[in-house]
Motif scaffolding. Sequence first.
Motif, mmCIF file in Angstrom:
data_model
loop_
_atom_site.group_PDB
_atom_site.id
_atom_site.type_symbol
_atom_site.label_atom_id
_atom_site.label_comp_id
_atom_site.label_asym_id
_atom_site.label_seq_id
_atom_site.Cartn_x
_atom_site.Cartn_y
_atom_site.Cartn_z
ATOM 1 N N ALA A 373 0.823 -1.208 0.000
ATOM 2 C CA ALA A 373 0.000 0.000 0.000
ATOM 3 C C ALA A 373 0.857 1.258 0.000
ATOM 4 O O ALA A 373 0.564 2.230 -0.704
ATOM 5 N N ARG A 374 1.925 1.249 0.770
ATOM 6 C CA ARG A 374 2.773 2.443 0.875
ATOM 7 C C ARG A 374 3.484 2.739 -0.438
ATOM 8 O O ARG A 374 3.563 3.886 -0.877
ATOM 9 N N ARG A 375 3.986 1.687 -1.069
ATOM 10 C CA ARG A 375 4.667 1.903 -2.348
ATOM 11 C C ARG A 375 3.704 2.481 -3.378
ATOM 12 O O ARG A 375 4.071 3.349 -4.175
ATOM 13 N N TRP A 376 2.448 2.026 -3.348
ATOM 14 C CA TRP A 376 1.506 2.520 -4.343
ATOM 15 C C TRP A 376 1.111 3.978 -4.070
ATOM 16 O O TRP A 376 0.964 4.767 -5.000
ATOM 17 N N SER A 377 0.949 4.343 -2.814
ATOM 18 C CA SER A 377 0.644 5.746 -2.492
ATOM 19 C C SER A 377 1.764 6.652 -2.969
ATOM 20 O O SER A 377 1.514 7.747 -3.499
ATOM 21 N N ARG A 378 2.997 6.220 -2.818
ATOM 22 C CA ARG A 378 4.123 7.020 -3.289
ATOM 23 C C ARG A 378 4.129 7.117 -4.817
ATOM 24 O O ARG A 378 4.467 8.164 -5.383
ATOM 25 N N GLY A 448 -1.177 2.498 3.465
ATOM 26 C CA GLY A 448 -0.014 3.258 2.995
ATOM 27 C C GLY A 448 -0.399 4.697 2.719
ATOM 28 O O GLY A 448 -1.395 4.952 2.030
ATOM 29 N N ILE A 449 0.343 5.652 3.273
ATOM 30 C CA ILE A 449 0.044 7.079 3.109
ATOM 31 C C ILE A 449 1.303 7.809 2.663
ATOM 32 O O ILE A 449 2.402 7.561 3.173
ATOM 33 N N ALA A 450 1.144 8.701 1.708
ATOM 34 C CA ALA A 450 2.240 9.557 1.242
ATOM 35 C C ALA A 450 1.710 10.967 1.068
ATOM 36 O O ALA A 450 0.516 11.170 0.817
ATOM 37 N N VAL A 451 2.589 11.946 1.231
ATOM 38 C CA VAL A 451 2.256 13.335 0.926
ATOM 39 C C VAL A 451 3.221 13.791 -0.155
ATOM 40 O O VAL A 451 4.437 13.804 0.043
ATOM 41 N N GLU A 470 1.824 -14.629 8.141
ATOM 42 C CA GLU A 470 2.988 -14.254 8.966
ATOM 43 C C GLU A 470 4.061 -13.653 8.074
ATOM 44 O O GLU A 470 5.191 -14.097 8.038
ATOM 45 N N SER A 471 3.654 -12.631 7.306
ATOM 46 C CA SER A 471 4.646 -12.010 6.403
ATOM 47 C C SER A 471 5.702 -11.281 7.192
ATOM 48 O O SER A 471 6.874 -11.326 6.883
ATOM 49 N N GLY A 472 5.277 -10.589 8.280
ATOM 50 C CA GLY A 472 6.204 -9.887 9.165
ATOM 51 C C GLY A 472 7.264 -9.167 8.389
ATOM 52 O O GLY A 472 7.023 -8.620 7.326
ATOM 53 N N GLY A 473 8.497 -9.186 8.896
ATOM 54 C CA GLY A 473 9.624 -8.610 8.186
ATOM 55 C C GLY A 473 9.493 -7.134 7.970
ATOM 56 O O GLY A 473 8.574 -6.460 8.454
ATOM 57 N N PRO A 474 10.440 -6.576 7.221
ATOM 58 C CA PRO A 474 10.435 -5.140 6.953
ATOM 59 C C PRO A 474 9.259 -4.757 6.069
ATOM 60 O O PRO A 474 8.738 -5.570 5.309
ATOM 61 N N GLU A 475 8.859 -3.502 6.137
ATOM 62 C CA GLU A 475 7.734 -3.024 5.360
ATOM 63 C C GLU A 475 8.178 -2.444 4.028
ATOM 64 O O GLU A 475 7.581 -1.538 3.485
ATOM 65 N N GLY A 476 9.247 -2.967 3.504
ATOM 66 C CA GLY A 476 9.697 -2.496 2.200
ATOM 67 C C GLY A 476 10.414 -1.157 2.315
ATOM 68 O O GLY A 476 10.960 -0.809 3.353
ATOM 69 N N ASP A 477 10.425 -0.413 1.233
ATOM 70 C CA ASP A 477 11.136 0.857 1.150
ATOM 71 C C ASP A 477 10.374 1.926 1.917
ATOM 72 O O ASP A 477 9.397 2.460 1.446
ATOM 73 N N THR A 478 10.820 2.217 3.135
ATOM 74 C CA THR A 478 10.127 3.224 3.940
ATOM 75 C C THR A 478 10.701 4.597 3.687
ATOM 76 O O THR A 478 9.997 5.558 3.493
#
Length: 480
Positions: A373-378, A448-451, A470-478
Amino acid sequence: MSERIGIGGGGAGRLVTRFAASAVVVVATLVGAVSGVGGQEGFDGGGGDEVRIVARRVASGNVEFALQQRGGEGSDWGERLLPRQRFFPAGTAVGRWLVSTPLILQVAAGGDMSAEVAVRIVARRVASGSVEFALQRRGGEGSDWGERLLPRARFFPAGTAAGRWLVSTPLTLSAGETSSSGLLPPIDGTSTTTTTVTTTETTQPAVDLGERLAVLVLAGANGLRAGMAPLLVDDALSAAAQVRAEAMADAGDWLSGYSYAPHLKSDWDLWRTVRSAMTWASADVSGLAERLSGSLLAERATENLLCELCTHIGTGVATRDGLTYATAVVAGRSPAQRELEAAEAYMADLVNELRRGLGVDALIHDAGIAAVARRWSRTMGAEESLYHNPAYVDEMPPGWTRVGENVSQVPAPTSLRGAVRRSFDGLVGSPGHYANMTDRDYTHFGIGIAVDNGTLWVTQNFGRYPNGLESGGPEGDTGD
Protein backbone atom coordinates in the motif's frame (compact mmCIF):
# COMPACT_ATOMS: atom_id res chain seq x y z
CA MET A 1 -15.88 20.71 -3.87
CA SER A 2 -16.94 17.83 -6.11
CA GLU A 3 -16.62 14.08 -5.84
CA ARG A 4 -16.41 11.40 -8.50
CA ILE A 5 -16.65 7.75 -7.49
CA GLY A 6 -15.73 4.72 -9.55
CA ILE A 7 -16.29 1.18 -8.28
CA GLY A 8 -14.34 -1.74 -9.70
CA GLY A 9 -15.10 -5.43 -9.65
CA GLY A 10 -13.17 -8.34 -8.19
CA GLY A 11 -13.81 -7.22 -4.65
CA ALA A 12 -11.74 -4.07 -5.11
CA GLY A 13 -13.65 -0.92 -4.17
CA ARG A 14 -12.35 2.16 -5.99
CA LEU A 15 -12.51 5.73 -4.77
CA VAL A 16 -11.64 8.76 -6.87
CA THR A 17 -12.16 11.91 -4.83
CA ARG A 18 -11.60 15.32 -6.41
CA PHE A 19 -11.29 18.49 -4.39
CA ALA A 20 -10.27 21.98 -5.50
CA ALA A 21 -7.18 21.61 -7.66
CA SER A 22 -3.88 22.71 -6.17
CA ALA A 23 -0.22 22.72 -7.15
CA VAL A 24 3.09 22.51 -5.35
CA VAL A 25 5.40 25.52 -5.54
CA VAL A 26 8.90 26.41 -4.42
CA VAL A 27 12.15 27.91 -5.71
CA ALA A 28 15.10 25.55 -5.96
CA THR A 29 18.26 26.82 -4.27
CA LEU A 30 21.25 26.46 -6.55
CA VAL A 31 24.94 27.03 -5.83
CA GLY A 32 27.34 28.35 -8.44
CA ALA A 33 30.87 29.67 -8.60
CA VAL A 34 31.28 33.44 -8.73
CA SER A 35 32.42 34.54 -12.18
CA GLY A 36 33.33 38.03 -13.29
CA VAL A 37 31.16 39.88 -15.76
CA GLY A 38 33.59 42.12 -17.56
CA GLY A 39 36.54 43.64 -15.69
CA GLN A 40 36.34 44.63 -12.07
CA GLU A 41 37.79 48.12 -12.36
CA GLY A 42 37.75 50.22 -9.23
CA PHE A 43 36.17 53.67 -9.15
CA ASP A 44 37.85 56.68 -7.70
CA GLY A 45 35.19 57.58 -5.20
CA GLY A 46 37.38 59.68 -2.92
CA GLY A 47 36.99 57.22 -0.04
CA GLY A 48 34.05 55.11 0.99
CA ASP A 49 33.09 51.48 0.44
CA GLU A 50 32.80 49.58 -2.81
CA VAL A 51 29.66 47.61 -3.60
CA ARG A 52 28.78 45.37 -6.51
CA ILE A 53 25.63 43.65 -7.67
CA VAL A 54 25.73 39.86 -8.04
CA ALA A 55 23.13 37.79 -9.86
CA ARG A 56 22.30 34.23 -10.82
CA ARG A 57 19.51 32.44 -12.60
CA VAL A 58 17.52 29.96 -10.47
CA ALA A 59 15.80 26.80 -11.67
CA SER A 60 12.48 28.58 -12.27
CA GLY A 61 14.16 30.89 -14.81
CA ASN A 62 13.92 33.92 -12.51
CA VAL A 63 17.07 35.99 -11.87
CA GLU A 64 18.09 36.45 -8.23
CA PHE A 65 20.00 39.60 -7.24
CA ALA A 66 22.12 40.38 -4.20
CA LEU A 67 24.72 42.93 -3.13
CA GLN A 68 28.30 42.58 -1.92
CA GLN A 69 30.34 45.19 -0.06
CA ARG A 70 33.99 45.64 0.78
CA GLY A 71 35.46 48.23 3.06
CA GLY A 72 38.49 49.39 1.12
CA GLU A 73 41.07 48.70 -1.55
CA GLY A 74 42.59 45.25 -1.24
CA SER A 75 39.99 43.91 1.18
CA ASP A 76 37.83 40.90 0.34
CA TRP A 77 34.25 41.11 -0.81
CA GLY A 78 31.81 40.39 1.99
CA GLU A 79 28.97 37.90 2.04
CA ARG A 80 26.04 38.31 -0.31
CA LEU A 81 23.41 40.63 1.14
CA LEU A 82 19.97 39.38 0.11
CA PRO A 83 17.04 41.80 -0.12
CA ARG A 84 13.72 40.23 0.91
CA GLN A 85 12.29 40.88 -2.56
CA ARG A 86 15.12 40.07 -4.97
CA PHE A 87 13.82 37.81 -7.75
CA PHE A 88 13.35 39.21 -11.26
CA PRO A 89 10.52 37.16 -12.85
CA ALA A 90 11.36 35.35 -16.07
CA GLY A 91 8.28 36.64 -17.86
CA THR A 92 8.62 40.35 -17.08
CA ALA A 93 7.91 42.65 -20.04
CA VAL A 94 10.79 44.39 -21.81
CA GLY A 95 11.61 47.84 -20.44
CA ARG A 96 9.80 47.54 -17.11
CA TRP A 97 11.95 48.51 -14.12
CA LEU A 98 11.39 46.45 -10.95
CA VAL A 99 12.93 47.21 -7.57
CA SER A 100 14.15 45.16 -4.62
CA THR A 101 13.38 45.87 -1.01
CA PRO A 102 16.05 48.15 0.49
CA LEU A 103 19.30 47.26 2.23
CA ILE A 104 20.89 49.47 4.89
CA LEU A 105 24.69 49.62 4.57
CA GLN A 106 27.30 51.08 6.92
CA VAL A 107 29.77 53.09 4.80
CA ALA A 108 32.81 55.20 5.55
CA ALA A 109 32.10 58.86 6.37
CA GLY A 110 35.63 60.11 6.90
CA GLY A 111 38.15 59.26 9.60
CA ASP A 112 36.78 56.55 11.87
CA MET A 113 33.22 57.65 11.27
CA SER A 114 30.57 55.67 9.40
CA ALA A 115 27.05 56.39 8.25
CA GLU A 116 24.01 54.42 7.16
CA VAL A 117 23.11 54.42 3.47
CA ALA A 118 19.88 52.92 2.11
CA VAL A 119 20.24 51.27 -1.30
CA ARG A 120 18.11 49.07 -3.51
CA ILE A 121 18.73 47.07 -6.68
CA VAL A 122 16.66 47.90 -9.76
CA ALA A 123 16.43 45.76 -12.89
CA ARG A 124 14.68 45.55 -16.26
CA ARG A 125 14.67 43.24 -19.25
CA VAL A 126 16.09 44.68 -22.49
CA ALA A 127 15.22 43.75 -26.07
CA SER A 128 17.98 41.13 -26.31
CA GLY A 129 16.47 39.18 -23.42
CA SER A 130 19.29 40.12 -21.02
CA VAL A 131 18.48 41.69 -17.66
CA GLU A 132 20.03 45.10 -16.93
CA PHE A 133 20.60 45.96 -13.29
CA ALA A 134 21.52 49.16 -11.48
CA LEU A 135 21.60 50.62 -7.98
CA GLN A 136 19.63 53.40 -6.32
CA ARG A 137 20.34 55.12 -3.02
CA ARG A 138 18.17 57.24 -0.78
CA GLY A 139 19.47 60.35 0.91
CA GLY A 140 17.66 59.98 4.22
CA GLU A 141 14.46 58.98 5.97
CA GLY A 142 11.47 60.09 3.92
CA SER A 143 13.55 61.31 0.98
CA ASP A 144 13.09 60.12 -2.60
CA TRP A 145 15.20 57.49 -4.30
CA GLY A 146 17.96 58.96 -6.43
CA GLU A 147 18.83 58.33 -10.06
CA ARG A 148 19.75 54.85 -11.23
CA LEU A 149 23.50 54.24 -10.88
CA LEU A 150 24.72 52.05 -13.74
CA PRO A 151 27.82 49.87 -13.30
CA ARG A 152 29.92 49.47 -16.44
CA ALA A 153 29.25 45.72 -16.59
CA ARG A 154 25.60 45.41 -15.64
CA PHE A 155 23.84 43.01 -18.04
CA PHE A 156 22.89 39.47 -17.05
CA PRO A 157 22.99 37.43 -20.31
CA ALA A 158 19.81 35.62 -21.31
CA GLY A 159 21.53 32.27 -21.82
CA THR A 160 23.41 32.05 -18.52
CA ALA A 161 23.22 28.63 -16.87
CA ALA A 162 21.18 28.28 -13.67
CA GLY A 163 23.16 28.59 -10.45
CA ARG A 164 26.13 30.56 -11.80
CA TRP A 165 26.76 33.81 -9.90
CA LEU A 166 27.91 36.73 -12.05
CA VAL A 167 29.14 40.08 -10.73
CA SER A 168 28.97 43.68 -11.88
CA THR A 169 31.82 46.13 -11.87
CA PRO A 170 31.82 48.03 -8.57
CA LEU A 171 30.39 51.34 -7.45
CA THR A 172 31.83 53.33 -4.55
CA LEU A 173 29.44 54.39 -1.81
CA SER A 174 30.28 57.09 0.69
CA ALA A 175 28.25 59.11 3.15
CA GLY A 176 28.05 61.77 0.43
CA GLU A 177 27.74 60.92 -3.25
CA THR A 178 28.16 57.66 -5.12
CA SER A 179 30.74 57.67 -7.88
CA SER A 180 30.90 55.85 -11.16
CA SER A 181 32.70 56.38 -14.45
CA GLY A 182 31.54 56.76 -18.04
CA LEU A 183 29.48 53.84 -19.34
CA LEU A 184 31.11 51.11 -21.38
CA PRO A 185 29.29 48.93 -23.96
CA PRO A 186 27.32 46.12 -22.27
CA ILE A 187 29.24 42.90 -21.89
CA ASP A 188 26.62 40.81 -23.74
CA GLY A 189 27.22 42.67 -26.98
CA THR A 190 23.98 44.63 -26.89
CA SER A 191 24.39 48.33 -27.59
CA THR A 192 22.54 50.61 -25.21
CA THR A 193 21.59 52.75 -28.21
CA THR A 194 19.72 49.89 -29.90
CA THR A 195 17.16 49.47 -27.12
CA THR A 196 14.28 51.60 -28.31
CA VAL A 197 11.55 50.35 -25.96
CA THR A 198 9.80 52.88 -23.77
CA THR A 199 10.60 52.20 -20.13
CA THR A 200 7.97 52.31 -17.43
CA GLU A 201 8.56 52.50 -13.74
CA THR A 202 7.78 49.44 -11.64
CA THR A 203 4.22 48.71 -10.66
CA GLN A 204 5.49 47.75 -7.23
CA PRO A 205 4.50 50.46 -4.75
CA ALA A 206 6.90 52.16 -2.41
CA VAL A 207 9.07 49.49 -0.86
CA ASP A 208 8.05 50.53 2.63
CA LEU A 209 4.55 49.24 1.89
CA GLY A 210 5.88 45.78 1.12
CA GLU A 211 7.98 45.74 4.28
CA ARG A 212 5.18 47.00 6.50
CA LEU A 213 2.64 44.61 5.00
CA ALA A 214 4.96 41.65 5.57
CA VAL A 215 5.42 42.59 9.23
CA LEU A 216 1.68 43.05 9.82
CA VAL A 217 0.68 39.83 8.06
CA LEU A 218 3.33 37.79 9.87
CA ALA A 219 2.29 39.14 13.27
CA GLY A 220 -1.41 38.65 12.52
CA ALA A 221 -0.94 35.14 11.18
CA ASN A 222 1.06 34.01 14.19
CA GLY A 223 -1.50 35.62 16.48
CA LEU A 224 -4.14 33.38 14.92
CA ARG A 225 -1.84 30.36 15.28
CA ALA A 226 -1.71 30.64 19.07
CA GLY A 227 -0.39 27.36 20.45
CA MET A 228 0.96 26.28 17.05
CA ALA A 229 4.51 26.64 15.75
CA PRO A 230 4.91 30.22 14.45
CA LEU A 231 5.33 30.85 10.75
CA LEU A 232 8.61 32.27 9.45
CA VAL A 233 9.06 34.62 6.49
CA ASP A 234 10.69 32.95 3.49
CA ASP A 235 12.26 34.99 0.69
CA ALA A 236 11.41 32.45 -2.02
CA LEU A 237 7.75 32.42 -1.01
CA SER A 238 7.74 36.21 -0.85
CA ALA A 239 9.21 36.37 -4.34
CA ALA A 240 6.49 34.04 -5.64
CA ALA A 241 3.79 36.06 -3.88
CA GLN A 242 5.28 39.22 -5.40
CA VAL A 243 5.12 37.68 -8.88
CA ARG A 244 1.42 36.97 -8.37
CA ALA A 245 0.74 40.46 -7.05
CA GLU A 246 2.51 41.91 -10.10
CA ALA A 247 0.54 39.60 -12.40
CA MET A 248 -2.74 40.73 -10.82
CA ALA A 249 -1.69 44.35 -11.19
CA ASP A 250 -0.81 43.77 -14.85
CA ALA A 251 -4.11 42.02 -15.56
CA GLY A 252 -6.20 44.30 -13.37
CA ASP A 253 -7.91 41.14 -12.13
CA TRP A 254 -7.82 38.57 -9.31
CA LEU A 255 -6.37 35.72 -11.45
CA SER A 256 -8.30 33.14 -9.45
CA GLY A 257 -6.83 30.26 -11.46
CA TYR A 258 -3.25 31.44 -10.91
CA SER A 259 -0.60 28.74 -10.39
CA TYR A 260 2.60 29.23 -8.42
CA ALA A 261 4.14 26.18 -10.09
CA PRO A 262 6.42 28.13 -12.49
CA HIS A 263 7.78 30.21 -9.60
CA LEU A 264 8.35 27.70 -6.80
CA LYS A 265 10.06 24.38 -7.31
CA SER A 266 11.19 21.47 -5.15
CA ASP A 267 11.94 23.29 -1.88
CA TRP A 268 8.30 23.01 -0.78
CA ASP A 269 6.03 19.97 -0.97
CA LEU A 270 2.76 21.76 -0.34
CA TRP A 271 1.46 25.31 -0.42
CA ARG A 272 -1.75 27.20 0.10
CA THR A 273 -2.72 30.68 -1.00
CA VAL A 274 -3.81 32.43 2.18
CA ARG A 275 -5.78 35.07 0.33
CA SER A 276 -5.44 37.89 -2.19
CA ALA A 277 -6.67 41.44 -1.69
CA MET A 278 -7.28 44.56 -3.74
CA THR A 279 -7.87 48.15 -2.62
CA TRP A 280 -7.44 51.71 -3.83
CA ALA A 281 -3.88 52.97 -3.61
CA SER A 282 -3.10 55.60 -1.02
CA ALA A 283 -0.25 57.92 -0.12
CA ASP A 284 -0.78 56.87 3.50
CA VAL A 285 1.48 53.80 3.47
CA SER A 286 0.70 52.81 7.06
CA GLY A 287 -3.05 53.00 6.52
CA LEU A 288 -2.81 51.13 3.23
CA ALA A 289 -0.74 48.35 4.81
CA GLU A 290 -3.29 48.08 7.63
CA ARG A 291 -6.21 47.73 5.19
CA LEU A 292 -4.43 45.14 3.07
CA SER A 293 -3.27 43.05 6.03
CA GLY A 294 -6.77 43.14 7.50
CA SER A 295 -8.17 41.77 4.25
CA LEU A 296 -5.46 39.09 3.91
CA LEU A 297 -6.13 37.95 7.50
CA ALA A 298 -9.93 37.93 7.15
CA GLU A 299 -11.96 35.04 8.50
CA ARG A 300 -11.97 33.14 5.21
CA ALA A 301 -8.16 32.95 5.34
CA THR A 302 -8.05 31.36 8.81
CA GLU A 303 -8.14 27.75 7.60
CA ASN A 304 -5.07 28.28 5.43
CA LEU A 305 -3.21 30.19 8.13
CA LEU A 306 -3.85 27.32 10.56
CA CYS A 307 -2.20 24.82 8.23
CA GLU A 308 -0.30 22.53 10.62
CA LEU A 309 2.02 21.33 7.88
CA CYS A 310 2.93 24.88 6.83
CA THR A 311 6.03 26.45 8.35
CA HIS A 312 6.71 29.60 6.27
CA ILE A 313 4.85 32.53 4.77
CA GLY A 314 5.47 35.05 1.99
CA THR A 315 3.70 38.24 0.92
CA GLY A 316 3.71 40.38 -2.20
CA VAL A 317 2.17 43.73 -3.15
CA ALA A 318 1.95 45.78 -6.37
CA THR A 319 0.14 48.91 -7.59
CA ARG A 320 -1.17 49.79 -11.04
CA ASP A 321 -3.73 52.36 -12.23
CA GLY A 322 -4.63 53.51 -8.74
CA LEU A 323 -5.26 50.01 -7.35
CA THR A 324 -3.05 48.03 -5.02
CA TYR A 325 -3.01 44.23 -5.12
CA ALA A 326 -1.61 42.02 -2.38
CA THR A 327 -1.33 38.30 -1.81
CA ALA A 328 0.02 35.93 0.85
CA VAL A 329 1.03 32.28 0.58
CA VAL A 330 2.03 29.66 3.17
CA ALA A 331 4.02 26.50 2.49
CA GLY A 332 5.59 23.50 4.18
CA ARG A 333 7.46 20.31 3.52
CA SER A 334 6.30 16.70 3.56
CA PRO A 335 5.92 15.09 6.99
CA ALA A 336 8.72 12.87 8.26
CA GLN A 337 8.32 9.11 7.89
CA ARG A 338 7.42 8.70 11.56
CA GLU A 339 4.58 11.19 11.11
CA LEU A 340 3.31 9.31 8.06
CA GLU A 341 3.44 6.05 10.00
CA ALA A 342 1.37 7.67 12.76
CA ALA A 343 -1.15 8.77 10.11
CA GLU A 344 -1.30 5.22 8.75
CA ALA A 345 -1.93 3.90 12.26
CA TYR A 346 -4.72 6.46 12.70
CA MET A 347 -6.40 5.33 9.47
CA ALA A 348 -6.10 1.69 10.57
CA ASP A 349 -7.72 2.57 13.91
CA LEU A 350 -10.59 4.35 12.13
CA VAL A 351 -11.26 1.30 9.95
CA ASN A 352 -11.26 -1.11 12.88
CA GLU A 353 -13.36 1.24 14.98
CA LEU A 354 -15.93 1.24 12.16
CA ARG A 355 -15.91 -2.56 12.07
CA ARG A 356 -16.25 -2.96 15.83
CA GLY A 357 -19.23 -0.63 15.82
CA LEU A 358 -20.93 -3.05 13.41
CA GLY A 359 -20.00 -6.13 15.44
CA VAL A 360 -17.40 -7.20 12.86
CA ASP A 361 -14.00 -8.55 13.88
CA ALA A 362 -11.12 -6.09 13.64
CA LEU A 363 -8.62 -6.62 10.84
CA ILE A 364 -5.02 -7.58 11.54
CA HIS A 365 -2.60 -4.95 10.25
CA ASP A 366 0.18 -6.67 8.32
CA ALA A 367 3.60 -5.21 7.52
CA GLY A 368 3.86 -6.93 4.14
CA ILE A 369 0.46 -5.67 2.98
CA ALA A 370 1.29 -2.19 4.30
CA ALA A 371 4.48 -2.18 2.21
CA VAL A 372 2.39 -2.80 -0.93
CA ALA A 373 0.00 0.00 0.00
CA ARG A 374 2.77 2.44 0.88
CA ARG A 375 4.67 1.90 -2.35
CA TRP A 376 1.51 2.52 -4.34
CA SER A 377 0.64 5.75 -2.49
CA ARG A 378 4.12 7.02 -3.29
CA THR A 379 3.70 6.05 -6.93
CA MET A 380 0.41 7.96 -7.19
CA GLY A 381 2.02 10.98 -5.55
CA ALA A 382 5.02 10.94 -7.88
CA GLU A 383 2.74 10.67 -10.91
CA GLU A 384 0.14 13.09 -9.53
CA SER A 385 -2.56 10.67 -10.59
CA LEU A 386 -5.19 8.71 -8.64
CA TYR A 387 -5.71 5.19 -9.97
CA HIS A 388 -5.55 1.57 -8.83
CA ASN A 389 -2.39 -0.48 -8.61
CA PRO A 390 -2.65 -2.83 -11.59
CA ALA A 391 -0.26 -5.29 -9.92
CA TYR A 392 -1.42 -5.30 -6.30
CA VAL A 393 -2.96 -8.78 -6.67
CA ASP A 394 0.49 -10.16 -7.52
CA GLU A 395 2.28 -8.04 -4.91
CA MET A 396 0.12 -9.08 -1.95
CA PRO A 397 1.72 -11.67 0.37
CA PRO A 398 0.81 -15.21 -0.77
CA GLY A 399 -1.93 -17.31 0.79
CA TRP A 400 -4.93 -15.07 0.16
CA THR A 401 -8.25 -16.22 -1.21
CA ARG A 402 -9.67 -12.76 -1.80
CA VAL A 403 -8.18 -9.25 -2.01
CA GLY A 404 -9.41 -5.67 -2.40
CA GLU A 405 -8.09 -2.13 -2.62
CA ASN A 406 -9.29 1.41 -1.87
CA VAL A 407 -7.39 4.53 -2.99
CA SER A 408 -8.05 8.16 -2.09
CA GLN A 409 -6.54 11.61 -2.39
CA VAL A 410 -7.00 14.78 -0.36
CA PRO A 411 -5.25 17.83 -1.91
CA ALA A 412 -3.48 20.49 0.15
CA PRO A 413 -4.01 19.07 3.64
CA THR A 414 -3.82 21.69 6.40
CA SER A 415 -3.57 18.97 9.06
CA LEU A 416 -2.21 15.46 8.49
CA ARG A 417 -4.65 13.93 10.96
CA GLY A 418 -7.51 16.02 9.59
CA ALA A 419 -6.68 14.97 6.02
CA VAL A 420 -6.70 11.30 7.05
CA ARG A 421 -10.13 11.80 8.59
CA ARG A 422 -11.40 13.48 5.39
CA SER A 423 -10.11 10.56 3.34
CA PHE A 424 -11.78 8.06 5.66
CA ASP A 425 -15.09 9.93 5.63
CA GLY A 426 -15.00 10.02 1.83
CA LEU A 427 -14.45 6.27 1.70
CA VAL A 428 -17.25 5.64 4.18
CA GLY A 429 -19.57 7.74 2.02
CA SER A 430 -19.02 5.49 -1.00
CA PRO A 431 -20.87 2.13 -0.88
CA GLY A 432 -18.16 0.15 -2.67
CA HIS A 433 -15.34 1.41 -0.48
CA TYR A 434 -17.42 1.12 2.67
CA ALA A 435 -18.08 -2.51 1.71
CA ASN A 436 -14.35 -3.20 1.48
CA MET A 437 -13.67 -1.70 4.92
CA THR A 438 -16.54 -3.60 6.61
CA ASP A 439 -16.36 -6.94 4.72
CA ARG A 440 -16.58 -9.80 7.24
CA ASP A 441 -14.51 -12.12 5.03
CA TYR A 442 -11.35 -10.01 5.14
CA THR A 443 -8.88 -10.92 7.89
CA HIS A 444 -5.86 -8.68 7.21
CA PHE A 445 -5.11 -5.26 5.80
CA GLY A 446 -2.38 -2.69 5.32
CA ILE A 447 -2.42 1.12 5.03
CA GLY A 448 -0.01 3.26 2.99
CA ILE A 449 0.04 7.08 3.11
CA ALA A 450 2.24 9.56 1.24
CA VAL A 451 2.26 13.33 0.93
CA ASP A 452 3.51 14.52 -2.43
CA ASN A 453 2.73 17.40 -4.78
CA GLY A 454 0.70 19.06 -2.05
CA THR A 455 -1.68 16.09 -1.80
CA LEU A 456 -2.33 13.30 0.71
CA TRP A 457 -2.38 9.94 -1.10
CA VAL A 458 -3.98 6.94 0.65
CA THR A 459 -4.03 3.25 -0.24
CA GLN A 460 -5.90 0.56 1.72
CA ASN A 461 -5.22 -3.07 0.76
CA PHE A 462 -7.37 -5.91 2.15
CA GLY A 463 -6.94 -9.68 2.08
CA ARG A 464 -8.60 -12.85 3.29
CA TYR A 465 -6.03 -15.28 4.67
CA PRO A 466 -7.95 -18.30 6.03
CA ASN A 467 -4.76 -20.00 7.21
CA GLY A 468 -3.32 -16.87 8.77
CA LEU A 469 -0.49 -14.67 7.56
CA GLU A 470 2.99 -14.25 8.97
CA SER A 471 4.65 -12.01 6.40
CA GLY A 472 6.20 -9.89 9.17
CA GLY A 473 9.62 -8.61 8.19
CA PRO A 474 10.43 -5.14 6.95
CA GLU A 475 7.73 -3.02 5.36
CA GLY A 476 9.70 -2.50 2.20
CA ASP A 477 11.14 0.86 1.15
CA THR A 478 10.13 3.22 3.94
CA GLY A 479 12.62 6.05 3.47
CA ASP A 480 12.69 9.24 5.47
